[in-house]
Design a protein around this motif. Structure first.
Motif, PDB file in Angstrom:
ATOM      1  N   GLU A 224      19.934  47.248  36.334  1.00 39.56           N
ATOM      2  CA  GLU A 224      18.585  46.753  36.585  1.00 39.56           C
ATOM      3  C   GLU A 224      18.544  45.263  36.891  1.00 39.56           C
ATOM      4  N   LEU A 225      19.703  44.639  37.121  1.00 36.14           N
ATOM      5  CA  LEU A 225      19.709  43.190  37.393  1.00 36.14           C
ATOM      6  C   LEU A 225      19.076  42.909  38.761  1.00 36.14           C
ATOM      7  N   PRO A 226      18.236  41.864  38.855  1.00 36.49           N
ATOM      8  CA  PRO A 226      17.602  41.516  40.126  1.00 36.49           C
ATOM      9  C   PRO A 226      18.607  40.868  41.079  1.00 36.49           C
ATOM     10  N   PRO A 227      18.257  40.719  42.362  1.00 37.81           N
ATOM     11  CA  PRO A 227      19.198  40.170  43.358  1.00 37.81           C
ATOM     12  C   PRO A 227      19.637  38.745  43.078  1.00 37.81           C
ATOM     13  N   ASP A 228      18.834  37.949  42.331  1.00 37.20           N
ATOM     14  CA  ASP A 228      19.211  36.560  42.071  1.00 37.20           C
ATOM     15  C   ASP A 228      20.113  36.437  40.849  1.00 37.20           C
ATOM     16  N   SER A 229      20.855  37.526  40.534  1.00 38.29           N
ATOM     17  CA  SER A 229      21.725  37.537  39.365  1.00 38.29           C
ATOM     18  C   SER A 229      23.180  37.631  39.787  1.00 38.29           C
ATOM     19  N   ALA A 230      24.051  37.390  38.811  1.00 40.37           N
ATOM     20  CA  ALA A 230      25.498  37.539  39.009  1.00 40.37           C
ATOM     21  C   ALA A 230      26.119  37.888  37.674  1.00 40.37           C
ATOM     22  N   VAL A 231      27.293  38.550  37.714  1.00 44.79           N
ATOM     23  CA  VAL A 231      27.974  38.994  36.497  1.00 44.79           C
ATOM     24  C   VAL A 231      29.349  38.325  36.447  1.00 44.79           C
ATOM     25  N   LEU A 232      29.748  37.912  35.243  1.00 47.03           N
ATOM     26  CA  LEU A 232      31.059  37.301  35.045  1.00 47.03           C
ATOM     27  C   LEU A 232      31.904  38.214  34.181  1.00 47.03           C
ATOM     28  N   MET A 233      33.074  38.638  34.702  1.00 43.59           N
ATOM     29  CA  MET A 233      34.038  39.422  33.937  1.00 43.59           C
ATOM     30  C   MET A 233      34.806  38.503  32.993  1.00 43.59           C
ATOM     31  N   THR A 234      35.046  39.016  31.766  1.00 45.97           N
ATOM     32  CA  THR A 234      35.882  38.306  30.800  1.00 45.97           C
ATOM     33  C   THR A 234      37.006  39.249  30.406  1.00 45.97           C
ATOM     34  N   ARG A 235      37.592  39.025  29.233  1.00 51.98           N
ATOM     35  CA  ARG A 235      38.663  39.906  28.764  1.00 51.98           C
ATOM     36  C   ARG A 235      38.105  41.124  28.027  1.00 51.98           C
ATOM     37  N   ALA A 236      36.814  41.388  28.189  1.00 48.56           N
ATOM     38  CA  ALA A 236      36.184  42.533  27.518  1.00 48.56           C
ATOM     39  C   ALA A 236      36.908  43.813  27.892  1.00 48.56           C
ATOM     40  N   ARG A 237      37.404  44.534  26.884  1.00 48.36           N
ATOM     41  CA  ARG A 237      38.246  45.709  27.133  1.00 48.36           C
ATOM     42  C   ARG A 237      37.455  46.845  27.779  1.00 48.36           C
ATOM     43  N   LEU A 238      36.245  47.055  27.307  1.00 51.44           N
ATOM     44  CA  LEU A 238      35.443  48.154  27.827  1.00 51.44           C
ATOM     45  C   LEU A 238      35.167  47.955  29.310  1.00 51.44           C
ATOM     46  N   ARG A 241      38.163  48.769  31.398  1.00 53.92           N
ATOM     47  CA  ARG A 241      38.524  50.172  31.511  1.00 53.92           C
ATOM     48  C   ARG A 241      37.661  50.893  32.543  1.00 53.92           C
ATOM     49  N   VAL A 242      36.392  50.511  32.633  1.00 50.76           N
ATOM     50  CA  VAL A 242      35.478  51.188  33.561  1.00 50.76           C
ATOM     51  C   VAL A 242      35.101  50.270  34.722  1.00 50.76           C
ATOM     52  N   PHE A 243      36.018  49.331  35.020  1.00 53.61           N
ATOM     53  CA  PHE A 243      35.651  48.278  35.977  1.00 53.61           C
ATOM     54  C   PHE A 243      35.318  48.841  37.367  1.00 53.61           C
ATOM     55  N   GLU A 244      36.070  49.845  37.825  1.00 58.13           N
ATOM     56  CA  GLU A 244      35.832  50.378  39.167  1.00 58.13           C
ATOM     57  C   GLU A 244      34.430  50.981  39.278  1.00 58.13           C
ATOM     58  N   GLU A 245      34.024  51.767  38.247  1.00 52.95           N
ATOM     59  CA  GLU A 245      32.676  52.352  38.277  1.00 52.95           C
ATOM     60  C   GLU A 245      31.617  51.287  38.031  1.00 52.95           C
ATOM     61  N   LEU A 246      31.962  50.309  37.195  1.00 52.89           N
ATOM     62  CA  LEU A 246      31.027  49.207  36.939  1.00 52.89           C
ATOM     63  C   LEU A 246      30.724  48.465  38.235  1.00 52.89           C
ATOM     64  N   ARG A 247      31.763  48.209  39.016  1.00 55.64           N
ATOM     65  CA  ARG A 247      31.572  47.490  40.283  1.00 55.64           C
ATOM     66  C   ARG A 247      30.666  48.271  41.228  1.00 55.64           C
ATOM     67  N   ASP A 248      30.844  49.631  41.267  1.00 54.61           N
ATOM     68  CA  ASP A 248      30.030  50.427  42.185  1.00 54.61           C
ATOM     69  C   ASP A 248      28.572  50.494  41.743  1.00 54.61           C
ATOM     70  N   ARG A 249      28.332  50.448  40.412  1.00 54.81           N
ATOM     71  CA  ARG A 249      26.957  50.566  39.897  1.00 54.81           C
ATOM     72  C   ARG A 249      26.241  49.224  39.864  1.00 54.81           C
ATOM     73  N   CYS A 250      26.984  48.159  39.843  1.00 54.99           N
ATOM     74  CA  CYS A 250      26.349  46.842  39.693  1.00 54.99           C
ATOM     75  C   CYS A 250      25.774  46.412  41.036  1.00 54.99           C
ATOM     76  N   PRO A 251      24.465  46.102  41.092  1.00 47.90           N
ATOM     77  CA  PRO A 251      23.843  45.746  42.373  1.00 47.90           C
ATOM     78  C   PRO A 251      24.053  44.290  42.766  1.00 47.90           C
ATOM     79  N   VAL A 252      24.671  43.502  41.889  1.00 46.45           N
ATOM     80  CA  VAL A 252      24.863  42.071  42.167  1.00 46.45           C
ATOM     81  C   VAL A 252      26.364  41.763  42.128  1.00 46.45           C
ATOM     82  N   PRO A 253      26.768  40.592  42.688  1.00 47.70           N
ATOM     83  CA  PRO A 253      28.194  40.226  42.706  1.00 47.70           C
ATOM     84  C   PRO A 253      28.777  40.080  41.304  1.00 47.70           C
TER      85      PRO A 253
END
Length: 895
Positions: A224-238, A241-253
């Motif tokens: 549900e993040l708006p277009p003026d948002s961005a996400v930063l990956m850290t060493r979060a294990r979860l 593990r689901v990074f490929e699906e996370l990337r496809d579902r995330c509407p922002v960079p």
């Protein structure tokens, strides 16, 4: 959503099985393929398991650097598989395991990657790896108070503020920056770093933590993040593990901090590269292996970051590549059309190139064919014009002897009508030619021999009945390597032959005259010394006869002596007058034999202290010359060289060689013909000559020798001989460095000699009245004879044996002498030099010259110009001397 949960459960089960298997089965130790024979020197302890991409990247960087060393030290990699739940029991088991495994191995350096491995090494080094030095990597910080002298390393530090700046550069309207968080608390650390480094950005961009314990919660947090948002990956294990699906579902960079942990998948960021991080740790290990101490190496702050961007994600969010910072790596660029269809394009291009080359080759061949045809037409035109314009007559016949072609000059030379040549009637043509030859049978016989041997070439002279002479040349004509005919060429040599005959006739006449002149010069050299002796003989004999009574028994003998002396004097005059009537003996002369003969003679007469040497170059051509003159020239030069060195020690060296004179030398001696010449040089190591003496060395009667040691004519005679042979002679000398005379002769050329001249003298007999006469001569007997005659004639003679002494007497008592009677040829100062000095001093005293041989008309002209009254020839009598003195005293000196 059900499918997503099922996939998550499968991944969790697989991951749990891998982690559990780590307790019972360790990853096999990795060893570099180029380990040293005495075992690996480096142990690499990695905290995580081989399934951890960051751990594998660190280990890969370490082993790569160690493997590139020369020689490679060898390394063993151990994955500890340290989990968050690992405790003291696990550490004890690992300690016992390594104590057994490495009981017989002695590592020099241990590299520990990440906190668990570093802490394990610090606690267990003494028990497991005593006396080793350690390098850490993967630590974010370390308490300096805990540092041991055997411990150093490189810190690991992400750069969240730089990635934050990277996101804001691509998304200028960024309002929310969501940082993923889990139990590792890596997100909180990233948040603090951004706020501390970019406090001003907190008012513009909302920095938020997104903590999710399940994949579903994570997906819901980003969907549900708006277009003026961005996400930063850290060493979060979860999230990893689901990074490929996370990337496809995330509407922002999504941006990242580490490579390869966050690659591929993120849009980009400023990443810490695990492989480079490990490589730096490997370099520090190599320094320790090289002898450095760990305590002397400060902790390294880290390695440079990689700025990367994914091409697909840039296109997904519509970001232009131009918005990336300078130096940014663009990953996953899709292959170009060339890369996708390279084989097809290469095949099609090859076909097009081949077809194009074929078309081009055909065009080139067509163009070349047209150009060749044009060149052939031009060549045939030039050949035809040349064939008809050359001065030689050319006849081309077939292999059977039939005429196939001829030029106009051939018809002109052989006086063949053109219409007859056009008919190709060989029999008629042969009859026309046959009747013109002086020896037609011999010519036809030679022609038949050539046709019988078609491969031969032949040249000769053809004489005609009308006196013409042709040079004939015949050569086979070949086509494709096969003889197809013969080419005859004829050149009219009539004018040249007549000119050669005339030249030979004139050359013989000139050589005869030149030979007589050369012999006259030679006789002149003999006459000078001989007449000096005759002066003493005749003078003393006449004086002795005058003192005896007519009836004295010795009177007749003295008269016979006087008569013989007078005959000898006449003989000398006759030689000088008629010597040029002898026939010259011109022949081809080998200078090598002349040099050898001369040196053989010199060895018999030269002092023992003089060494004789010869350098005779093989193959030196002979010269056309008079052997006697050549002998005399070489002998004179060698004799002068020996005299210059006295009793020795010294060296006389004669060099005979071929020579090609320099342009400067040819300019100085224009009489030299073109082409190589014969060079003959005579060198000595004597006292040498200064520039003034060298300038006069070839002058007649000029001599530097003491009285009685020479006439001064030797080099003049050599000079005349060389000039008579169209050659050149020059001297090189310096005081104290010896002298070299070089003679240059054209090979086989006719000689040319200098002319000689004889100057007569007159006589009468008056008496004097006590006048003082200065007698100057380097021959004492001549001085005594002249003085006695002058006394008998009523004069008062004063004797000087050198020109210098005479000059002193004249300067000491000016006007005391009424006349100067001086010899022409004297060493150091000649008679002309003495008179010249007197005239320069203003003394107008009358002067007489006496000489055994005047030689050159130029000498007599110079004497007359200096006011010399007369030249008295030796041997002189009392009568001729008295007449000359009386005439000089009665005459007036020209002003």
């Amino acid at each position: 959503m059900g499918t997503t949960r099922h996939s998550s459960r499968v991944r969790a089960i697989v991951l749990t099985l891998i982690v559990c298997a780590g307790f019972f089965h360790r990853a096999p130790a990795q060893q570099t393929p180029k380990a040293k024979k005495d075992g690996p020197a480096v142990l690499v302890l990695v905290s995580r398991s081989p399934s951890d991409t960051w751990a594998v990247a660190e280990a890969s960087g370490i082993t790569r650097v160690l493997g590139e060393a020369t020689p490679p030290p060898g390394a063993v990699v151990e994955y500890l598989d340290w989990q968050g739940s690992s405790g003291p029991d696990y550490e004890e088991r690992m300690t016992a395991y390594y104590a057994t495994k490495f009981a017989r191995r002695k590592f020099r350096v241990v590299v520990a990657a990440d906190e668990p491995a570093v802490e394990f090494l610090i606690r267990r080094r003494a028990a497991l790896f005593p006396n080793t030095q350690a390098v850490f990597c993967g630590l974010r910080s370390f308490d300096e108070t805990r540092r041991e002298p055997w411990f150093t390393g490189i810190f690991e530090a992400n750069d969240p503020p730089a990635t934050f700046d990277f996101a804001r550069r691509l998304q200028p309207r960024l309002k929310r920056f969501v940082i993923l968080e889990d139990s590792t608390q890596s997100g909180q650390g990233a948040l603090r770093k951004i706020r501390d480094a970019r406090p001003e950005a907190a008012t513009e961009v909302s920095l938020e933590l997104l903590r999710a314990d399940t994949a579903q919660a994570l997906f819901e947090g980003v969907e549900e993040l708006p277009p003026d948002s961005a996400v930063l990956m850290t060493r979060a294990r979860l999230a990893r593990r689901v990074f490929e699906e996370l990337r496809d579902r995330c509407p922002v960079p999504i941006y990242g901090l580490r490579a390869p942990m966050h690659l591929p998948g993120i849009l980009g960021g400023v990443l810490l590269d695990g492989e480079q991080h490990g490589a730096e740790a490997g370099r520090i290990a190599l320094r320790l292996l090289a002898g450095e101490k760990a305590g002397d190496i400060p902790f390294s702050p880290g390695v440079p970051y990689r700025v990367v961007a994914d091409h697909g994600q840039m296109q997904r969010f519509g970001f232009p590549l131009s918005a990336l910072p300078p130096g940014c790596e663009v990953l996953n660029i899709p292959p170009s059309v060339w890369q996708r269809h390279r084989r097809v394009l290469l095949g099609s291009g090859a076909v097009i190139v081949v077809l194009g080359a074929l078309v081009l080759a055909l065009l080139v061949l067509l163009r070349q064919k047209r150009a060749a045809a044009a060149r052939l037409d031009r060549s045939l035109s030039v050949l035809s014009a040349t064939f008809d314009s050359i001065s030689d007559g050319v006849l081309v016949v077939s292999k059977a002897g039939k005429m196939t072609n001829c030029n106009g000059r051939f018809l002109e030379l052989w006086k063949v009508p053109r219409d007859l040549a056009e008919k190709r009637d060989d029999s008629t043509l042969l009859q026309t030619v046959y009747g013109q030859l002086k020896d037609a049978d011999a010519f036809l016989k030679r022609v038949q021999e050539l046709y019988a041997h078609p491969e031969e070439s032949s040249s000769d002279l053809i004489e005609f009945t009308d006196g013409r002479v042709f040079e004939r040349d015949s050569r086979p004509q070949r086509q494709g390597g096969e003889i197809v005919g013969r080419v005859w060429s004829f050149r009219d040599a009539t004018a040249r032959r007549r000119a050669e005959e005339e030249r030979l006739r004139l050359s013989g006449q000139l050589a005869q005259a030149q030979k007589m002149e050369a012999l006259g010069t030679l006789a002149g050299g003999i006459a000078h010394d001989f007449n000096n002796m005759l002066t003493g003989i005749l003078g003393c004999s006449q004086l002795a006869l005058d003192r005896l009574p007519p009836t004295h028994p010795a009177a007749d003998e003295l008269r016979q002596v006087i008569e013989a002396g007078e005959r000898a004097s006449d003989l000398v005059r006759q030689i000088l007058t008629f010597s040029r009537k002898r026939t010259p003996e011109k022949k081809v002369v080998s200078l090598e034999s002349i040099v050898r003969d001369t040196l053989r003679l010199m060895r018999a007469t030269a002092p023992a202290g003089i060494e004789l040497a010869a350098e005779l170059q093989p193959g030196v051509p002979p010269v056309l010359a008079d052997p006697a003159q050549m002998h005399q020239a070489v002998l004179n030069l060698c004799t002068n060289a020996v005299h210059a060195m006295g009793r020795g020690p010294g060296e006389l060296r004669v060099i005979l060689a071929r020579s090609d004179p320099t342009p400067e030398l040819r300019e100085a001696y224009p009489q030299l013909p073109a082409g190589p010449l014969v060079s003959l040089s005579v060198s000595d190591t004597g006292h040498g000559m200064d520039a003034a003496t060298l300038a006069r060395v070839f002058e007649p009667f000029y001599s530097t020798k003491a009285t009685g040691e020479g006439t001064g004519l030797g080099l003049a005679v050599v000079h005349g001989i060389v000039q008579a042979h169209e050659g050149a002679i020059f001297a090189q000398s310096e005081p104290g460095h010896g002298t070299t005379f070089t003679l240059l002769f054209p090979p086989a050329s006719a000689p040319i000699a200098e002319p000689t001249a004889i100057t007569p003298a007159g006589s009468s007999i008056p008496r004097g009245h006590g006048e003082s006469i200065l007698v100057v001569d380097d021959e004492p007997i001549v001085c005594e004879v002249a003085a006695t005659m002058l006394r008998r004639l009523g004069y008062q003679p004063v004797i000087a044996h050198a020109g210098e002494r005479a000059l002193e007497l004249m300067q000491a008592e000016p006007g005391a002498c009424a006349l100067v009677f001086t010899d022409l040829n004297m060493p150091r100062m000649t008679g002309l030099d003495l008179i010249r000095r007197l005239r320069e001093a203003g003394d107008r005293v009358p002067c007489l010259l006496t000489t055994g041989y005047i030689g050159s008309g130029a000498t007599e002209a110079e004497a007359r110009a200096l006011g010399v009254s007369d030249i008295v020839e030796k041997p002189f009598t009392e009568r001729t001397l008295g007449l000359a003195v009386s005439t000089a005293l009665d005459g007036t000196l020209p002003a």
